[in-house]
Structures are given as structure tokens and as C-alpha cells.
Design a protein around this motif. Structure first.
Motif, PDB file in Angstrom:
ATOM      1  N   ASP A  91       0.489   8.912  14.183  1.00 28.34           N
ATOM      2  CA  ASP A  91       0.118   7.756  13.375  1.00 28.34           C
ATOM      3  C   ASP A  91       0.435   8.075  11.919  1.00 28.34           C
ATOM      4  O   ASP A  91       1.173   9.020  11.631  1.00 28.34           O
ATOM      5  CB  ASP A  91      -1.349   7.357  13.590  1.00 28.34           C
ATOM      6  CG  ASP A  91      -2.326   8.464  13.227  1.00 28.34           C
ATOM      7  OD1 ASP A  91      -1.974   9.342  12.401  1.00 28.34           O
ATOM      8  OD2 ASP A  91      -3.456   8.461  13.770  1.00 28.34           O
ATOM      9  N   HIS A  92      -0.100   7.307  10.992  1.00 26.37           N
ATOM     10  CA  HIS A  92       0.243   7.520   9.587  1.00 26.37           C
ATOM     11  C   HIS A  92      -0.456   8.740   8.993  1.00 26.37           C
ATOM     12  O   HIS A  92      -0.123   9.162   7.882  1.00 26.37           O
ATOM     13  CB  HIS A  92      -0.120   6.284   8.766  1.00 26.37           C
ATOM     14  CG  HIS A  92       0.699   5.072   9.126  1.00 26.37           C
ATOM     15  ND1 HIS A  92       2.053   4.983   8.880  1.00 26.37           N
ATOM     16  CD2 HIS A  92       0.354   3.914   9.743  1.00 26.37           C
ATOM     17  CE1 HIS A  92       2.510   3.812   9.307  1.00 26.37           C
ATOM     18  NE2 HIS A  92       1.498   3.147   9.835  1.00 26.37           N
ATOM     19  N   HIS A  93      -1.404   9.310   9.745  1.00 23.97           N
ATOM     20  CA  HIS A  93      -2.219  10.375   9.175  1.00 23.97           C
ATOM     21  C   HIS A  93      -2.107  11.707   9.914  1.00 23.97           C
ATOM     22  O   HIS A  93      -2.290  12.758   9.313  1.00 23.97           O
ATOM     23  CB  HIS A  93      -3.693   9.948   9.168  1.00 23.97           C
ATOM     24  CG  HIS A  93      -3.914   8.573   8.630  1.00 23.97           C
ATOM     25  ND1 HIS A  93      -3.763   8.264   7.304  1.00 23.97           N
ATOM     26  CD2 HIS A  93      -4.258   7.407   9.250  1.00 23.97           C
ATOM     27  CE1 HIS A  93      -4.014   6.969   7.112  1.00 23.97           C
ATOM     28  NE2 HIS A  93      -4.313   6.428   8.276  1.00 23.97           N
ATOM     29  N   ARG A 120       7.098  15.884   8.916  1.00 22.74           N
ATOM     30  CA  ARG A 120       6.489  15.483  10.191  1.00 22.74           C
ATOM     31  C   ARG A 120       7.006  16.314  11.348  1.00 22.74           C
ATOM     32  O   ARG A 120       6.242  16.715  12.229  1.00 22.74           O
ATOM     33  CB  ARG A 120       6.765  13.994  10.468  1.00 22.74           C
ATOM     34  CG  ARG A 120       5.994  13.034   9.618  1.00 22.74           C
ATOM     35  CD  ARG A 120       6.030  11.628  10.191  1.00 22.74           C
ATOM     36  NE  ARG A 120       7.386  11.138  10.437  1.00 22.74           N
ATOM     37  CZ  ARG A 120       7.673   9.962  10.982  1.00 22.74           C
ATOM     38  NH1 ARG A 120       6.682   9.150  11.346  1.00 22.74           N
ATOM     39  NH2 ARG A 120       8.917   9.575  11.163  1.00 22.74           N
ATOM     40  N   PRO A 147       4.324   4.681  15.080  1.00 22.80           N
ATOM     41  CA  PRO A 147       4.238   3.322  14.546  1.00 22.80           C
ATOM     42  C   PRO A 147       5.595   2.902  13.998  1.00 22.80           C
ATOM     43  O   PRO A 147       6.401   3.742  13.595  1.00 22.80           O
ATOM     44  CB  PRO A 147       3.199   3.453  13.420  1.00 22.80           C
ATOM     45  CG  PRO A 147       3.266   4.883  13.018  1.00 22.80           C
ATOM     46  CD  PRO A 147       3.633   5.663  14.236  1.00 22.80           C
ATOM     47  N   GLY A 148       5.862   1.628  14.004  1.00 23.41           N
ATOM     48  CA  GLY A 148       7.141   1.133  13.506  1.00 23.41           C
ATOM     49  C   GLY A 148       8.015   0.616  14.629  1.00 23.41           C
ATOM     50  O   GLY A 148       7.720   0.778  15.810  1.00 23.41           O
ATOM     51  N   ASP A 158      10.515   1.865   9.887  1.00 32.12           N
ATOM     52  CA  ASP A 158       9.147   1.705   9.423  1.00 32.12           C
ATOM     53  C   ASP A 158       9.163   1.268   7.964  1.00 32.12           C
ATOM     54  O   ASP A 158      10.178   0.760   7.473  1.00 32.12           O
ATOM     55  CB  ASP A 158       8.334   2.995   9.615  1.00 32.12           C
ATOM     56  CG  ASP A 158       8.991   4.201   8.939  1.00 32.12           C
ATOM     57  OD1 ASP A 158       9.832   3.990   8.035  1.00 32.12           O
ATOM     58  OD2 ASP A 158       8.655   5.337   9.311  1.00 32.12           O
ATOM     59  N   ASP A 159       8.040   1.503   7.251  1.00 32.31           N
ATOM     60  CA  ASP A 159       7.978   1.014   5.872  1.00 32.31           C
ATOM     61  C   ASP A 159       8.892   1.798   4.922  1.00 32.31           C
ATOM     62  O   ASP A 159       9.036   1.449   3.760  1.00 32.31           O
ATOM     63  CB  ASP A 159       6.531   1.036   5.363  1.00 32.31           C
ATOM     64  CG  ASP A 159       5.872   2.401   5.517  1.00 32.31           C
ATOM     65  OD1 ASP A 159       6.566   3.352   5.911  1.00 32.31           O
ATOM     66  OD2 ASP A 159       4.663   2.498   5.258  1.00 32.31           O
ATOM     67  N   GLN A 160       9.514   2.874   5.428  1.00 26.84           N
ATOM     68  CA  GLN A 160      10.482   3.614   4.618  1.00 26.84           C
ATOM     69  C   GLN A 160      11.924   3.269   5.006  1.00 26.84           C
ATOM     70  O   GLN A 160      12.860   3.895   4.518  1.00 26.84           O
ATOM     71  CB  GLN A 160      10.246   5.118   4.784  1.00 26.84           C
ATOM     72  CG  GLN A 160       8.880   5.562   4.273  1.00 26.84           C
ATOM     73  CD  GLN A 160       8.637   7.049   4.487  1.00 26.84           C
ATOM     74  OE1 GLN A 160       9.319   7.674   5.293  1.00 26.84           O
ATOM     75  NE2 GLN A 160       7.685   7.598   3.757  1.00 26.84           N
ATOM     76  N   ASP A 211      -4.157   0.962  11.997  1.00 29.79           N
ATOM     77  CA  ASP A 211      -3.839   0.784  10.577  1.00 29.79           C
ATOM     78  C   ASP A 211      -3.308  -0.622  10.330  1.00 29.79           C
ATOM     79  O   ASP A 211      -3.377  -1.127   9.211  1.00 29.79           O
ATOM     80  CB  ASP A 211      -2.792   1.806  10.135  1.00 29.79           C
ATOM     81  CG  ASP A 211      -3.335   3.230  10.212  1.00 29.79           C
ATOM     82  OD1 ASP A 211      -4.537   3.413  10.001  1.00 29.79           O
ATOM     83  OD2 ASP A 211      -2.545   4.147  10.509  1.00 29.79           O
ATOM     84  N   SER A 250      -4.185  -5.713   8.402  1.00 28.24           N
ATOM     85  CA  SER A 250      -3.784  -4.330   8.184  1.00 28.24           C
ATOM     86  C   SER A 250      -4.848  -3.656   7.330  1.00 28.24           C
ATOM     87  O   SER A 250      -5.838  -4.284   6.928  1.00 28.24           O
ATOM     88  CB  SER A 250      -2.432  -4.274   7.464  1.00 28.24           C
ATOM     89  OG  SER A 250      -2.547  -4.844   6.163  1.00 28.24           O
ATOM     90  N   GLU A 251      -4.678  -2.369   7.020  1.00 35.26           N
ATOM     91  CA  GLU A 251      -5.606  -1.666   6.138  1.00 35.26           C
ATOM     92  C   GLU A 251      -5.695  -2.368   4.781  1.00 35.26           C
ATOM     93  O   GLU A 251      -6.781  -2.521   4.221  1.00 35.26           O
ATOM     94  CB  GLU A 251      -5.137  -0.225   5.924  1.00 35.26           C
ATOM     95  CG  GLU A 251      -5.462   0.728   7.057  1.00 35.26           C
ATOM     96  CD  GLU A 251      -5.065   2.158   6.718  1.00 35.26           C
ATOM     97  OE1 GLU A 251      -4.113   2.343   5.930  1.00 35.26           O
ATOM     98  OE2 GLU A 251      -5.717   3.076   7.239  1.00 35.26           O
TER      99      GLU A 251
END
Length: 379
Positions: A91-93, A120, A147-148, A158-160, A211, A250-251
């Protein structure tokens, strides 16, 4: 009268061998009689295949069956050092790593938050290494849930932005085994389909809120990924008065709702829902709005796909949010009936799905590696 189709003995042996390997991988240790009942093969065929698999080092004795009446029969199982697979949920964390054998049994497990400025791949490889130190078996395959958006060639968007498959390639090189990358919510949907709430449904949409809000779509018993992997990205389904492209839930949305209702903006969604369960009026108002947004997403999906049910997973399965969803859905029931169910696995659903897919991929890898070797020995 139709005659059975004749074919080379190696083909027949391979088919019988695959049936027995799949059965032992699925069920664990079995006697010859149990293998006959499970596969429909004759005693002679089972005996011949087991002899072949024993010579290839694929199966080993696994004790005696003392539960049935009559003389105790010996059991056979896949060799414990034959091979393992790794299932990973990212996940993101943090990353959660599980080593499994062909039966799906967990052999080792490790979990750790990503370092603030670390890589990662390095982090996942380190966790896998810790697990492999506890299990004396080769690593044959890996299934990684992220995720993504995941494309058909294993690339992640994903967001990148898109990575062009760089993450999968780097991980495969470091682990020295094939790596399959899958969207985490799709893996959660596969878990529900295989052994969870969706097992008795012909079609469903999993709405998992972690998230962010994601969807996993199953149609006629098959996961639907879409042409480019975008199917299920329900977080961006347009909702009035939100602008196009704005996240539905979302968060960040939870933080905005908390700010608007005078709640702590750095609290997680589950904390707000716990406060709502305790009767906090501001938290209850937040839960009502989150429930409204989930129902409108479900209604949009329902009008297009008409699934048998929607399964709420992750934080969406919190009792307060389930109640909020059902209250809002009841308001629209006359125009659009929607059925909501709760996930069997909660926040662990993506990892459960990864474990199931890793076990299945491991059995295929074992079949492909064992039978050709045993066929060469038998010639």
C-alpha cells in the motif's frame, strides 16, 4: 459406440500427473484411494503417476491414514521442499509479505513500513529474504498487489505516472523468479470470488475503501480488468457538484470533510467512524456524507453493469459506514434497488487474494517444471 481418443503415452501421463499434482496442491496429503476418488483415475494410473512423481522428487510419504476403518493406508503429499511462492501486498505506507506452499499454507510472514526515503523494491526484497531464511525451498513465483492501474504487461500507473513495467522488472531480477503484478482491489475481489462473500454470486462489484475508494468487478464469475486495466477506478466517477477528475472518496476527501465539520483533519477515516459509533454528531454527519458518496458510485456502476450485489470492503465495511450506506440506498430503492453485503476478509482481502493467486501460480509452475523432467527420466 464412441471410442476413447488415442494419444501418446507421454501426453496421457502428463494429463494424469497434472490432475494428481493439482489435487495434492489443493487438498494436501491424500491416500491412493482418495486420489482415485478425487481425480477419477484408476488405481493403476494413480500408482504409475505417483511412482513417476516420486522418482522426480515431487512427492513424499506423509504418514498414515488412521481415521478410516480397516488397515491404515499411507498418505502422499507434495514434497515440502519442492518450492514456495511469495504473495505481497503493497500500500502507500508498507509492504506485507507471505511465503506460501502449493496448498496455500503460510510458511513465513513479514511486514514493515517503507522507510521515508528508501526504495520500494529494496524493502520488499529485504522482507522476502527474512521469510526465505525460515523456509528451505526455492522461490518459484511472486504475486504482488499494488494500488494504482496495472496494465496487461505489468506496468503500474499511479499518482507518479506510468512506470513502464520498471517495478516488476526490478523485482523479478532481484527475486530471480517470475513476478506478476496485480491491482490490489482486483486481488481483493478474487479473494471474495474464491472463498468469500462473492463465492455464491454470479456477478458483483467490490467497493473497497482504504486510502481511496477502489472497485473490483466480477462478471459471470470472471474478474473484469478492462482493456487497459482501468476498470474499477470508481474513485473518479463524476458526482455533482464535484469537478470532473476530483476524487469521490479518499484520505484527502476525509480530511476536507473533517475540516468542514470541525473534526481533527489528521485522523483516519476509521477514527471518525469510531467517533460516530460513540455518538459524536460531527462524525455522524461525516459518515452520512461518505455513505452518500459510496451509494452514488454504486448506483452509477449498477446502471451500467447491474451486478447481483455490491460488497463493501476495507473501511467501507465499518458498521457505522455500512449503516449509512444502507440508509441512503433505501432512499433510492424505488428507482434503483441496490444490494449491499460486507466483505469476508476486511482490510486483509488484497493479501488473501494475493496468497490465493500465488498458490495457484505455484502449482502451475510446479506442473511445468516437474512433468517434463519426469517424462525425460521415464524415456
Amino acid at each position: 459406440m464412441a471410442r476413447p481418443i488415442a494419444g501418446p503415452q507421454t501426453l496421457l501421463r502428463s494429463l494424469n500427473g497434472r490432475a494428481i499434482l493439482e489435487t495434492l496442491g489443493r487438498r494436501g496429503p491424500l491416500t491412493r484411494s482418495e486420489l482415485m476418488a478425487e481425480t477419477g483415475l484408476s488405481r493403476t494410473a494413480v500408482t504409475q503417476v505417483l511412482r513417476m512423481l516420486e522418482s522426480a522428487g515431487a512427492v513424499a510419504p506423509a504418514g498414515l491414514d488412521t481415521d478410516t476403518r480397516g488397515p491404515a493406508a499411507s498418505r502422499v503429499a507434495l514434497h515440502p521442499r519442492l518450492g514456495v511462492a511469495v504473495a505481497v501486498h503493497v500500500d502507500h505506507h508498507a509492504a506485507h509479505v507471505v511465503l506460501v506452499d502449493p496448498t496455500g499454507a503460510v510458511r513465513a510472514e513479514a511486514h514493515g513500513a517503507f522507510p521515508p526515503h528508501g526504495d520500494r523494491v529494496d524493502h520488499i526484497v529485504d522482507l522476502v529474504g527474512r521469510c526465505r531464511a525460515l523456509v528451505a525451498a526455492p522461490l518459484l513465483v511472486a504475486v504482488v498487489g499494488v494500488p494504482g492501474i496495472v496494465t496487461a504487461d505489468g506496468g503500474i500507473r499511479d499518482d507518479q505516472g506510468p512506470d513502464g513495467g520498471a517495478f516488476r522488472s526490478a523485482l523479478a531480477a532481484r527475486l530471480d523468479c517470475p513476478v506478476r503484478v496485480e491491482n490490489d482491489v482486483n486481488l481483493a475481489a478474487l479473494a471474495e470470488l474464491t472463498s468469500g462473500t462473492g463465492a455464491e454470486l454470479s456477478s458483483f462489484a467490490l467497493l473497497l475503501f482504504d486510502d481511496a475508494l477502489g472497485g473490483g468487478i466480477v462478471i459471470d464469475g470472471t474478474l473484469h480488468r478492462g482493456f487497459s486495466g482501468v476498470a474499477g477506478e470508481v474513485m473518479y466517477v463524476p458526482q455533482t457538484p464535484l469537478p470532473i477528475g476530483a476524487p469521490v472518496l479518499s484520505e484527502e476527501v476525509v480530511a476536507d470533510l473533517a475540516l468542514a465539520h470541525g473534526r481533527p483533519v489528521d485522523a483516519a477515516a476509521a477514527e471518525h467512524l469510531d467517533a460516530a459509533a460513540a455518538g459524536d454528531p460531527a462524525a455522524l454527519a461525516m459518515a452520512a456524507e461518505m455513505g452518500r458518496r459510496i451509494v452514488l458510485v454504486a448506483g452509477t456502476v449498477g446502471l451500467v453493469l447491474d451486478p447481483e450485489a455490491f460488497i463493501l470492503g476495507g473501511t467501507a465495511a465499518h458498521p457505522v459506514l455500512v449503516d449509512a450506506v444502507e440508509r441512503v440506498a433505501a432512499e433510492y430503492a424505488a428507482q434503483l434497488p441496490l444490494r449491499f453485503l460486507v466483505s469476508s476478509f476486511g482490510p486483509e482481502a488484497p493479501l488473501v487474494g494475493a496468497v490465493g493467486e500465488a498458490s495457484s501460480a505455484l502449482r502451475v509452475a510446479l506442473f511445468n517444471s516437474i512433468l517434463p523432467a519426469s517424462d525425460r527420466r521415464s524415456r
